[in-house]
Design a protein around this motif. Structure first.
Motif, PDB file in Angstrom:
ATOM      1  N   SER A 257       0.846  -1.200   0.000  1.00 56.70           N
ATOM      2  CA  SER A 257       0.000   0.000   0.000  1.00 56.70           C
ATOM      3  C   SER A 257       0.876   1.242   0.000  1.00 56.70           C
ATOM      4  CB  SER A 257      -0.902   0.013   1.238  1.00 56.70           C
ATOM      5  OG  SER A 257      -1.564   1.251   1.361  1.00 56.70           O
ATOM      6  N   ASN A 258       0.464   2.260  -0.737  1.00 58.29           N
ATOM      7  CA  ASN A 258       1.235   3.514  -0.745  1.00 58.29           C
ATOM      8  C   ASN A 258       0.602   4.580   0.135  1.00 58.29           C
ATOM      9  OD1 ASN A 258      -0.928   4.518  -2.193  1.00 58.29           O
ATOM     10  ND2 ASN A 258       0.244   5.077  -4.024  1.00 58.29           N
ATOM     11  N   SER A 259      -0.319   4.171   1.013  1.00 56.92           N
ATOM     12  CA  SER A 259      -0.919   5.119   1.943  1.00 56.92           C
ATOM     13  C   SER A 259       0.158   5.744   2.828  1.00 56.92           C
ATOM     14  CB  SER A 259      -1.958   4.418   2.820  1.00 56.92           C
ATOM     15  OG  SER A 259      -2.436   5.296   3.811  1.00 56.92           O
ATOM     16  N   LYS A 260       0.006   7.023   3.123  1.00 59.97           N
ATOM     17  CA  LYS A 260       0.971   7.726   3.966  1.00 59.97           C
ATOM     18  C   LYS A 260       0.704   7.512   5.450  1.00 59.97           C
ATOM     19  CE  LYS A 260       1.647  11.344   0.492  1.00 59.97           C
ATOM     20  NZ  LYS A 260       1.425  12.765   0.139  1.00 59.97           N
ATOM     21  N   ASN A 261      -0.441   6.964   5.766  1.00 59.25           N
ATOM     22  CA  ASN A 261      -0.823   6.796   7.167  1.00 59.25           C
ATOM     23  C   ASN A 261      -1.401   5.397   7.365  1.00 59.25           C
ATOM     24  OD1 ASN A 261      -1.261   7.481   9.837  1.00 59.25           O
ATOM     25  ND2 ASN A 261      -3.289   8.326   9.430  1.00 59.25           N
ATOM     26  N   ILE A 262      -0.539   4.391   7.339  1.00 54.41           N
ATOM     27  CA  ILE A 262      -0.995   2.995   7.411  1.00 54.41           C
ATOM     28  C   ILE A 262      -1.236   2.596   8.864  1.00 54.41           C
ATOM     29  CG2 ILE A 262      -0.352   0.601   6.963  1.00 54.41           C
ATOM     30  CD1 ILE A 262       1.181   1.612   4.500  1.00 54.41           C
ATOM     31  N   LEU A 263      -2.490   2.309   9.170  1.00 55.55           N
ATOM     32  CA  LEU A 263      -2.884   1.897  10.521  1.00 55.55           C
ATOM     33  C   LEU A 263      -3.479   0.495  10.474  1.00 55.55           C
ATOM     34  CD1 LEU A 263      -4.470   5.275  11.668  1.00 55.55           C
ATOM     35  CD2 LEU A 263      -2.210   4.391  12.226  1.00 55.55           C
ATOM     36  N   TRP A 264      -2.822  -0.362   9.721  1.00 54.92           N
ATOM     37  CA  TRP A 264      -3.253  -1.763   9.572  1.00 54.92           C
ATOM     38  C   TRP A 264      -2.032  -2.573   9.161  1.00 54.92           C
ATOM     39  CZ3 TRP A 264      -4.899   2.296   6.459  1.00 54.92           C
ATOM     40  CH2 TRP A 264      -4.368   2.329   5.165  1.00 54.92           C
ATOM     41  N   ASP A 265      -2.188  -3.863   8.961  1.00 60.04           N
ATOM     42  CA  ASP A 265      -1.067  -4.743   8.630  1.00 60.04           C
ATOM     43  C   ASP A 265      -0.753  -4.649   7.137  1.00 60.04           C
ATOM     44  OD1 ASP A 265       0.861  -6.660   8.516  1.00 60.04           O
ATOM     45  OD2 ASP A 265      -0.360  -8.309   9.265  1.00 60.04           O
ATOM     46  N   ASN A 266       0.388  -4.065   6.818  1.00 59.60           N
ATOM     47  CA  ASN A 266       0.805  -3.921   5.414  1.00 59.60           C
ATOM     48  C   ASN A 266       2.121  -4.652   5.191  1.00 59.60           C
ATOM     49  OD1 ASN A 266       0.736  -2.615   2.692  1.00 59.60           O
ATOM     50  ND2 ASN A 266       2.636  -1.695   3.468  1.00 59.60           N
ATOM     51  N   SER A 267       2.201  -5.363   4.076  1.00 62.50           N
ATOM     52  CA  SER A 267       3.410  -6.101   3.735  1.00 62.50           C
ATOM     53  C   SER A 267       4.040  -5.517   2.485  1.00 62.50           C
ATOM     54  CB  SER A 267       3.073  -7.582   3.490  1.00 62.50           C
ATOM     55  OG  SER A 267       4.227  -8.272   3.026  1.00 62.50           O
ATOM     56  N   ASN A 268       5.355  -5.457   2.455  1.00 60.34           N
ATOM     57  CA  ASN A 268       6.071  -4.985   1.270  1.00 60.34           C
ATOM     58  C   ASN A 268       6.539  -6.136   0.391  1.00 60.34           C
ATOM     59  OD1 ASN A 268       5.906  -2.136   1.669  1.00 60.34           O
ATOM     60  ND2 ASN A 268       7.404  -2.341   3.323  1.00 60.34           N
ATOM     61  N   GLU A 269       6.101  -7.336   0.742  1.00 64.67           N
ATOM     62  CA  GLU A 269       6.407  -8.518  -0.072  1.00 64.67           C
ATOM     63  C   GLU A 269       5.121  -9.307  -0.312  1.00 64.67           C
ATOM     64  OE1 GLU A 269      10.665 -10.211   0.870  1.00 64.67           O
ATOM     65  OE2 GLU A 269       9.549  -9.990   2.744  1.00 64.67           O
ATOM     66  N   TYR A 270       5.000  -9.880  -1.500  1.00 64.73           N
ATOM     67  CA  TYR A 270       3.795 -10.633  -1.849  1.00 64.73           C
ATOM     68  C   TYR A 270       3.916 -12.085  -1.374  1.00 64.73           C
ATOM     69  CZ  TYR A 270       2.786  -6.659  -4.906  1.00 64.73           C
ATOM     70  OH  TYR A 270       2.532  -5.402  -5.404  1.00 64.73           O
ATOM     71  N   LYS A 271       3.950 -12.263  -0.060  1.00 65.45           N
ATOM     72  CA  LYS A 271       4.054 -13.621   0.478  1.00 65.45           C
ATOM     73  C   LYS A 271       3.519 -13.659   1.904  1.00 65.45           C
ATOM     74  CE  LYS A 271       8.913 -13.144   1.934  1.00 65.45           C
ATOM     75  NZ  LYS A 271      10.275 -13.693   1.774  1.00 65.45           N
ATOM     76  N   ASN A 272       3.402 -14.882   2.443  1.00 68.58           N
ATOM     77  CA  ASN A 272       2.951 -15.133   3.820  1.00 68.58           C
ATOM     78  C   ASN A 272       1.511 -14.704   4.070  1.00 68.58           C
ATOM     79  OD1 ASN A 272       5.554 -16.093   4.481  1.00 68.58           O
ATOM     80  ND2 ASN A 272       6.247 -14.014   4.927  1.00 68.58           N
ATOM     81  N   LEU A 273       0.652 -14.801   3.068  1.00 68.95           N
ATOM     82  CA  LEU A 273      -0.746 -14.410   3.235  1.00 68.95           C
ATOM     83  C   LEU A 273      -1.425 -15.254   4.309  1.00 68.95           C
ATOM     84  CD1 LEU A 273      -3.297 -12.865   2.438  1.00 68.95           C
ATOM     85  CD2 LEU A 273      -3.646 -14.530   0.605  1.00 68.95           C
ATOM     86  N   SER A 274      -1.237 -16.567   4.260  1.00 73.60           N
ATOM     87  CA  SER A 274      -1.913 -17.461   5.222  1.00 73.60           C
ATOM     88  C   SER A 274      -1.542 -17.137   6.652  1.00 73.60           C
ATOM     89  CB  SER A 274      -1.577 -18.924   4.909  1.00 73.60           C
ATOM     90  OG  SER A 274      -2.090 -19.286   3.645  1.00 73.60           O
ATOM     91  N   SER A 275      -0.259 -16.942   6.905  1.00 76.13           N
ATOM     92  CA  SER A 275       0.177 -16.664   8.280  1.00 76.13           C
ATOM     93  C   SER A 275      -0.298 -15.285   8.737  1.00 76.13           C
ATOM     94  CB  SER A 275       1.697 -16.767   8.394  1.00 76.13           C
ATOM     95  OG  SER A 275       2.332 -15.843   7.529  1.00 76.13           O
ATOM     96  N   LYS A 276      -0.347 -14.338   7.820  1.00 70.81           N
ATOM     97  CA  LYS A 276      -0.824 -13.006   8.166  1.00 70.81           C
ATOM     98  C   LYS A 276      -2.311 -13.029   8.536  1.00 70.81           C
ATOM     99  CE  LYS A 276       2.362  -9.739   6.101  1.00 70.81           C
ATOM    100  NZ  LYS A 276       2.439  -8.986   7.376  1.00 70.81           N
ATOM    101  N   ILE A 277      -3.088 -13.794   7.801  1.00 72.63           N
ATOM    102  CA  ILE A 277      -4.511 -13.897   8.127  1.00 72.63           C
ATOM    103  C   ILE A 277      -4.693 -14.550   9.490  1.00 72.63           C
ATOM    104  CG2 ILE A 277      -6.618 -15.150   7.510  1.00 72.63           C
ATOM    105  CD1 ILE A 277      -6.070 -14.432   4.608  1.00 72.63           C
ATOM    106  N   GLU A 278      -3.959 -15.600   9.757  1.00 70.98           N
ATOM    107  CA  GLU A 278      -4.037 -16.281  11.059  1.00 70.98           C
ATOM    108  C   GLU A 278      -3.708 -15.316  12.192  1.00 70.98           C
ATOM    109  OE1 GLU A 278      -4.997 -19.187  12.073  1.00 70.98           O
ATOM    110  OE2 GLU A 278      -5.169 -20.376  10.248  1.00 70.98           O
ATOM    111  N   SER A 279      -2.616 -14.582  12.060  1.00 72.59           N
ATOM    112  CA  SER A 279      -2.170 -13.703  13.154  1.00 72.59           C
ATOM    113  C   SER A 279      -3.127 -12.532  13.366  1.00 72.59           C
ATOM    114  CB  SER A 279      -0.751 -13.197  12.883  1.00 72.59           C
ATOM    115  OG  SER A 279      -0.709 -12.410  11.709  1.00 72.59           O
TER     116      SER A 279
END
Length: 345
Positions: free
Chosen positions: A259-281
């Protein structure tokens, strides 16, 4: 009050519908302008609508509600910008194109910036009303609970994951996450709903449709009403899409990629991986819950379901005080652009 509901893109239908309902309640006459190329997608075929700009001009409107960037300067009526999203970081969101007399903003974050621009340009007014598309959050928050329950039972799943990326080729995650969704779908507790923007690249639409056809717990949704899926989902995956903010207002977790938002207040990843683990956490810990509340306070603090009503009343008050503008003054180049888009009348 005679009103035009101005649609250049299909996303405008859901934004303008609550305004139409208010106009009906107040017995005000209205006319939908629906661009010819999207006429078949128009969901209110029994309502008064036209694709003929000459007919819109002859309607002699008092107010024109526009959830887009342009409106013909030669149409009679107060030209009201009501916006098509909540992503203030998107290119052009705060660009003043000089087509509008009145900007009706969604929350303090937007109001502050447009008031600053008003002081600079001095040719429009700004009022904060909230955003009509989200009136359903205040009125019918649980509207789709039964449908959600039936879906989960049908697919023997426990959690609905919504994937709603942007269509922008330079920003979309859709090109990079298909393998991640294949992996996620192996866990049958998840029911994955894919909801693409109308302007998403055709090849990506087909690729994800094929994935849905071959995967039991993935559904490619073609219904245009994304609000339905926002309300049903337990967690959302996206990128630099304005729909992120619409979902955050429901106080549910979001995962974005690059995401290129300047005010990220959520879980953002700079790599296109680990989707499953991110959803779990995120489902387990939800570490961003308090930060999401800050988004709601600044972006859209209204949960009374009356933003459309405030918009209609603000517009009526404006024309009662100032009269109805016959047309909008524009530079030659701006007029030329309008002529290219809508024709010269």
């Amino acid at each position: 009050m005679k009103t035009v509901l101005f649609c250049q893109n299909p996303y405008a239908f859901g934004i303008l519908k609550p305004i139409m309902e208010v106009l009906k309640e107040k017995n005000f006459s209205y006319l939908w302008f629906v661009r010819k190329t999207i006429q078949k997608q128009f969901p209110f075929q029994n309502e008064p609508f036209t694709s003929d700009m000459k007919e819109v001009k002859e309607f002699k409107s008092d107010v024109i509600f526009v959830p887009g960037n342009e409106v013909p300067y030669y149409l009679r009526g107060l030209k009201v910008q009501i916006f098509h999203g909540l992503a203030g970081e998107k290119k052009g969101h705060f660009r003043i194109r000089h087509y509008f007399d009145l900007y009706l903003t969604q929350g303090p974050y937007f109001t502050k910036k447009f008031l600053e621009l008003k002081q600079k340009f001095k040719n429009f007014e700004v009022l904060e009303t909230g955003w009509p598309k989200l009136d359903i959050y205040g009125e019918e928050l649980h509207k789709y609970n039964v449908i959600k329950k039936e879906l989960l039972l049908k697919f023997k799943a426990k959690i609905i994951v919504l994937y709603a990326p942007t269509f922008s080729p330079s920003l979309t995650s859709a090109s990079f996450l298909i393998e991640e969704f294949k992996e996620l779908s192996k866990n049958r507790k998840y029911l994955i709903l894919i909801k693409f923007h109308d302007l998403m690249a055709v090849e990506l639409i087909e690729e994800y449709k094929q994935l849905a056809k071959s995967t039991a717990n993935i559904i490619f949704e073609e219904e245009r009403n994304i609000i339905k899926f926002l309300l049903m989902a337990d967690i959302m995956v996206s990128d630099t899409s304005s729909v992120v903010y619409e979902f955050l207002l429901l106080n549910k977790p979001v995962i974005t990629f690059k995401s290129n938002s300047k005010n990220i207040l959520w879980d953002n990843s700079n790599e296109y991986k680990n989707l499953s683990s991110k959803i779990e956490s995120n489902l387990k810990a939800d570490n961003f819950k308090e930060k999401r509340l800050k988004i709601a306070q600044q972006y859209h603090p209204y949960n009374d379901g009356k933003s459309a009503l405030r918009m209609v009343e603000a517009s009526l008050k404006y024309i009662t005080k100032n009269g109805v503008p016959e047309k909008r003054k524009l530079s030659f180049l701006r007029k030329l652009k309008i002529h290219k888009i809508f024709g010269k009348y």
